[in-house]
Design an enzyme around this catalytic site. Structure first.
Site, PDB file in Angstrom:
ATOM      1  N   LEU A  63      -4.628   8.350   9.223  1.00 45.08           N
ATOM      2  CA  LEU A  63      -5.893   7.690   9.553  1.00 45.08           C
ATOM      3  C   LEU A  63      -6.998   8.696   9.870  1.00 45.08           C
ATOM      4  CD1 LEU A  63      -4.608   4.627  11.630  1.00 45.08           C
ATOM      5  CD2 LEU A  63      -5.227   4.729   9.204  1.00 45.08           C
ATOM      6  N   ASP A 115       2.021   6.468   2.411  1.00 43.76           N
ATOM      7  CA  ASP A 115       1.502   7.837   2.598  1.00 43.76           C
ATOM      8  C   ASP A 115      -0.004   7.860   2.325  1.00 43.76           C
ATOM      9  OD1 ASP A 115       1.356  10.505   3.188  1.00 43.76           O
ATOM     10  OD2 ASP A 115       2.476  11.193   1.433  1.00 43.76           O
TER      11      ASP A 115
END
Lengths: 437, 341
Positions: A72, A316
């Site tokens: 993130l 991912d």
């Protein structure tokens, strides 16, 4: 307290063995009642409540998806992604929980950063479950205080982006994590074999004049880690292999499981769909770590998913800014986005093309990752569990457009691809966090 | 290798590899494999015509057209011959090299390309240390891009000038090539194949004309999978055996700048792969000896061989100008701008 009724949908809850038409009542962030269509008790009669109603006729209702492997980029690289934008993309993809890897700037190796990531100030649309760094600064030298990280909310430890390379440190990590009941997620890459490499080793890399990344760089670490788990079997150490990409690594995992070891693995959609030939003429949106592999490896991923050796599908999701990818292939950073395409690709290919039953696809995207991360009350929709729900049209086909992404980045090889299964609503702890037209 | 450990239970029909959008511009020359045999024939024919044309009329062909040379690596032959070629056709050239430009300040290839285009460049000749850079430049600028060598990948004009040299000796007078033009011809490429863009371009070009290409070198510099690059490419690690079969032998320099930590025993290398007068006289007394340059005398070839009667190394250099005139002309053909009719 607001309540929400999802009416007329087909509930698939693999963990609970439910597969049929059901109405759901969500109340105070939890599942309050499940009943046959029109039979919800709490909304009938005199003590009926004022509940908003979502009409899910013809749609599939399932536990919200859990992605156990995302980046993130916060703290530190908000120009690529923020927790707010990354979780908005996740919600659009049907996810209600994401496990965020610690290779942020600085590395998440402290309870402070772990808490910071979960703070309401981050504006997350859905739940963020931090995975804390296994070692200080993810340098692979000194292990962190796992008990403190766990009480701050960490759901696993990993140095993802980098391997835990030293035998002694990995052994210590597995033992210490087992003591506090956390999994160790290994980024299996022997970086001594991948210096200067930018794609899978093989004829395509040779033809393109790029330095190649051998399969052994992955499988040798997986094999080493399994030996350590074997040594620590009395401690019940749990090894989870991140983004598995080679047939040899899968064979090692399969064998370890036969031997009764706690070894699990995840596969990303790009590794069960694409090969190194999809690099084409230096498409930097087909560059990631581990790289796209040979057709034989890709086929092995599909077979292992169908066989049940693979425990989870994880994206991912690795956003990078446009200017970072518009460079020479060797200079481009590794990684692609994936939160908005995981369900659509899984349904289009695993379910429709390769006939994996819908319940099993959904389990790989929700119940199984929730169990791997020990997320209580997630990944299932039994009464009392969190009201994390995805409602989607399983038959709808649509075209993914990277320019419409909710992520800050658009580095995907799946731009223009046909997806199957359109998310209608994503509900996180009882709140609608995504709704499509 | 456990890749086959899980045999496929069924036909999987995975997603296909999409077709390549390259080249975006018909005047680009990015890879030797982009050219059809007809296009190769045209380039060869035009090379001869332009070489023979009066320089005073030749320089009207691209009069005042703007060609940029963008060089991220040092170069003597390629840079000079591209520059002479473009100037010989009357084009204005400008050289941007990484050490004396804003590239040093961190300007990206994309921005450098867009800047050159804004300055009026109608074609860019790119030499770059990163494999694939010409594809990026073409995608971003949509100008004709001529690949003057990209990393370890390709050097298509070198392959064309090598072909012109080979034809002059083995098929004199032939300019129109077919799939059988070089049938029965064996060309050996010797040395650092792994890091050689010259080798890759020749491996993509020469077999299409029917030639057999032998690759010769030690394992560290010549992986087995090099033979999978295309048809009629064979690995022959015994230099003598390769020489005995060859009508042309192409020596390569060991690319010290790309070895990436690889340790080589140079004495052993010379013992096995140096082209000496003795080897040449006994194994291939009639073969032509080629080298793309720069030569390291006393390493891959002895001075006697480099200067000897079988050497065509300087002919290759000369052919470079002719080939590059044709390629630059092709880049700007049918794309007239400014005051040009």
């Amino acid at each position: 307290m607001s309540a929400l009724v999802i009416r007329g949908g087909h509930l698939i809850d693999p963990a609970a063995g439910v597969d049929g038409l059901k109405d759901l009542l969500l109340k105070a962030g939890h599942v309050a009642e499940i009943a046959s269509p029109g039979k919800l008790k709490q909304t009938n009669g005199a003590n009926g409540m004022d509940a908003a109603v979502l009409d899910a006729t013809g749609l599939t209702v399932a536990p919200g998806l859990i992605d156990m492997h995302v980046h993130l980029r916060e703290p530190g690289q908000g120009y690529k992604e923020t927790i707010a934008t990354g979780t908005a993309a996740a919600a659009a993809g049907g996810f209600t929980g994401v496990a965020a890897m610690p290779n942020t700037r600085p590395v998440n190796d402290s309870p402070e950063i772990t808490r910071w990531m979960q703070s309401a100030d981050r504006g997350a649309a859905i739940r963020v479950f931090p995975i804390a760094a296994a070692t200080r600064g993810s340098k692979g030298e000194a292990i962190n205080d796992f008990a403190a990280l766990k009480s701050a909310g960490a759901v696993a430890v990993s140095d993802d982006g980098l391997p835990i390379l030293k035998d002694g440190i990995m052994r210590e990590t597995l033992a210490a994590a087992a003591r506090v009941g956390l999994s160790v997620i290994q980024h299996a890459e022997d970086t001594r074999m991948t210096q200067g490499a930018s794609m899978n080793a093989g004829p395509t890399a040779f033809r393109l004049g790029l330095r190649g990344w051998p399969n052994e760089a992955e499988s040798s670490i997986v094999e080493r880690d399994i030996r350590l788990v074997q040594e620590l079997r009395d401690a019940r150490a749990h090894l989870h292999v991140a983004h598995t990409s080679t047939a040899a690594a899968l064979s090692a995992v399969r064998q370890a499981r036969r031997n009764g070891l706690r070894v699990t693995c995840e596969v990303a959609p790009h590794h069960f769909l694409l090969t190194d030939e999809h690099v084409g003429l230096y498409n930097t949106n087909a560059k990631m770590c581990p790289p796209l592999r040979s057709a034989a490896d890709r086929d092995a991923m599909i077979e292992a998913i169908l066989d049940g050796v693979v425990d989870a599908i994880a994206t991912d999701h690795a956003p990078h800014a446009v200017h970072e990818k518009e460079v020479e292939f060797e200079n481009a950073p590794n990684g692609i986005t994936g939160l908005e395409t995981a369900l659509g690709l899984s349904l289009r290919w695993l379910h429709k093309e390769w006939k994996l039953p819908l319940g099993r696809v959904l389990s790989l995207l929700s119940a199984q990752p929730a169990a791997l991360l020990n997320l209580k009350g997630r990944g299932t929709l039994t009464v009392g569990s969190f009201a994390d729900v995805v409602v989607f049209d399983p038959k709808a086909e649509w075209t993914y457009r990277a320019r419409d992404t909710r992520s800050k980045s658009r580095n995907t090889p799946f731009d223009g691809w046909t997806m199957q299964g359109k998310v209608r609503w994503t509900i996180s702890e009882g709140c609608v966090v995504y709704e499509s037209a | 290798m456990n890749a086959a450990a899980t045999p496929a239970r069924r036909q999987l029909h995975p997603p296909p590899v999409p077709a390549s959008p390259f080249p975006y511009h018909p005047g680009s020359l990015l890879s030797a494999s982009d050219l059809s045999l007809d296009e190769i024939s045209q380039i060869l024919t035009r090379s001869t015509a332009l070489e023979n044309q009066d320089p005073l009329t030749r320089d009207r062909i691209l009069a005042k057209r703007r060609v940029a040379l963008l060089f991220y690596e040092s170069s003597t032959r390629t840079r000079t011959s591209f520059e002479l070629a473009a100037k010989g056709l009357g084009a204005d050239t400008t050289l941007v090299s990484s050490l004396s430009s804003s590239i040093e300040k961190g300007e990206s290839l994309k921005d450098t390309g867009l800047t050159l285009r804004a300055l009026g460049a109608e074609a860019i000749i790119l030499r770059h240390n990163s494999s694939g850079a010409p594809w990026l430049l073409e995608a971003e600028t949509r100008l004709p891009v001529l690949n003057a060598g990209d990393g370890m990948h390709e050097h298509p004009t070198q392959a064309l000038l090598d072909l012109r040299t080979i034809l002059a000796h083995l098929r004199p007078g032939v300019e129109t090539v077919t799939t059988e033009t070089l049938t029965g011809v064996t060309i050996t490429i010797v040395g650092d194949i792994l890091h050689s863009r010259v080798a890759r371009s020749n491996m993509l070009l020469l077999p299409r004309l029917g030639a057999r290409v032998l690759l010769c070198g030690p394992k560290e510099l010549l992986p087995e999978l090099a033979a999978q690059t295309g048809p009629r490419i064979i690995i022959e690690r015994n230099f003598e055996a390769a020489l005995r079969q060859s009508q042309a032998v192409m020596m390569l320099r060991i690319q010290a700048e790309r070895l990436a930590g690889l340790q080589l025993d140079l004495e052993e290398y010379k013992a096995n792969y140096q082209l000496t007068g003795q080897r040449l006289a006994t194994q291939a007394p009639a073969a032509i000896v080629m080298h793309p340059g720069p030569i390291i005398r006393g390493l891959e070839v002895t001075a006697g061989v480099a200067d000897g009667p079988q050497s065509v190394i300087l002919e290759q250099v000369k052919n470079g100008v002719a080939i590059r005139m044709a390629v630059v002309e092709r880049a700007l053909a049918g794309d007239a701008q400014g005051g040009r009719a």
